[in-house]
Scaffold this motif. Sequence first.
Motif, short mmCIF file in Angstrom:
data_model
loop_
_atom_site.label_atom_id
_atom_site.label_comp_id
_atom_site.label_asym_id
_atom_site.label_seq_id
_atom_site.Cartn_x
_atom_site.Cartn_y
_atom_site.Cartn_z
N UNK A 70 5.75 1.02 -13.84
CA UNK A 70 6.72 1.17 -12.76
C UNK A 70 6.46 2.48 -12.02
N UNK A 71 6.51 2.42 -10.69
CA UNK A 71 6.31 3.60 -9.86
C UNK A 71 7.23 3.53 -8.65
N UNK A 72 7.47 4.65 -8.01
CA UNK A 72 8.26 4.69 -6.77
C UNK A 72 7.36 4.62 -5.55
N UNK A 73 6.07 4.92 -5.73
CA UNK A 73 5.13 4.86 -4.61
C UNK A 73 3.72 4.66 -5.16
N UNK A 74 2.84 4.16 -4.30
CA UNK A 74 1.45 3.97 -4.69
C UNK A 74 0.65 5.21 -4.32
N UNK A 75 -0.40 5.49 -5.08
CA UNK A 75 -1.20 6.69 -4.88
C UNK A 75 -1.82 6.75 -3.49
N UNK A 76 -2.26 5.60 -3.00
CA UNK A 76 -2.83 5.55 -1.65
C UNK A 76 -2.41 4.25 -0.99
N UNK A 77 -2.28 4.29 0.32
CA UNK A 77 -1.88 3.09 1.06
C UNK A 77 -3.12 2.31 1.45
N UNK A 78 -3.07 0.99 1.24
CA UNK A 78 -4.19 0.14 1.62
C UNK A 78 -4.13 -0.15 3.11
N UNK A 79 -5.22 -0.65 3.64
CA UNK A 79 -5.28 -1.01 5.05
C UNK A 79 -4.25 -2.09 5.38
N UNK A 80 -4.05 -3.01 4.49
CA UNK A 80 -3.11 -4.12 4.71
C UNK A 80 -1.66 -3.67 4.53
N UNK A 81 -1.42 -2.80 3.58
CA UNK A 81 -0.06 -2.33 3.34
C UNK A 81 0.87 -3.46 2.94
N UNK A 82 2.00 -3.58 3.65
CA UNK A 82 3.01 -4.58 3.31
C UNK A 82 2.93 -5.83 4.19
N UNK A 83 1.88 -5.94 5.00
CA UNK A 83 1.74 -7.13 5.84
C UNK A 83 1.54 -8.36 4.96
N UNK A 84 2.33 -9.39 5.19
CA UNK A 84 2.32 -10.55 4.31
C UNK A 84 1.71 -11.79 4.91
N UNK A 85 2.40 -12.92 4.71
CA UNK A 85 1.92 -14.23 5.09
C UNK A 85 1.38 -14.27 6.51
N UNK B 5 -0.83 -12.48 7.94
CA UNK B 5 -1.20 -11.21 8.57
C UNK B 5 -2.69 -11.01 8.73
N UNK B 6 -3.50 -11.75 7.97
CA UNK B 6 -4.95 -11.58 8.10
C UNK B 6 -5.57 -12.62 9.03
N UNK B 7 -4.77 -13.44 9.66
CA UNK B 7 -5.28 -14.44 10.61
C UNK B 7 -5.52 -15.78 9.95
N UNK B 8 -6.12 -16.67 10.73
CA UNK B 8 -6.41 -18.03 10.24
C UNK B 8 -7.74 -18.09 9.54
#
Length: 150
Positions: free
Chosen positions: A130-145, A147-150
């Motif tokens: 369990x953590x309150x934050x991630x060490x580094x943010x990914x390029x995608x972040x919280x973008x979901x369904x 978000x990466x296109x078709x």
Amino acid sequence: MQIKIKILDERLGRDFPLPSYETAMSAGMDLRAMEDSDFILNPGEVRLVHTGFAMHIADPNVTALVVPRSGLGYKHGIVLSNLTGVIDADYQGPLMMPLWNHSNEPFEIKVGDRVAQMLFVPVIHADLQVTNSFDEESERGQKGFGSTGL
């Protein structure tokens, strides 16, 4: 890797081959319908079908996945109602397949027909922290369904 199986249907190995790889580069072993008689799987129907054996993987780093055969799914709408079955390493009971006819046509399944396949795959057991934050943010972040296109 060796997996121990217990034959539950005396026809396996005599009248019908045990699960095996159909070609040298096959990923899955075909599983057969080992019922008492041929049957019709009607549109929308689900039926729990015997494979004729039980197995014990025993290695906690391996699982077996039971998946549909692509030709039956594409051509006839015969798939697994749970889509993918997971066989845990400590399970020793009969291997069953919940076949589902999601087509509009009845489909005959004969004793010994190859109706699903089984793949053995590695398992990684995660240690969740369990953590309150991630060490580094990914390029995608919280973008979901979507978000990466078709």
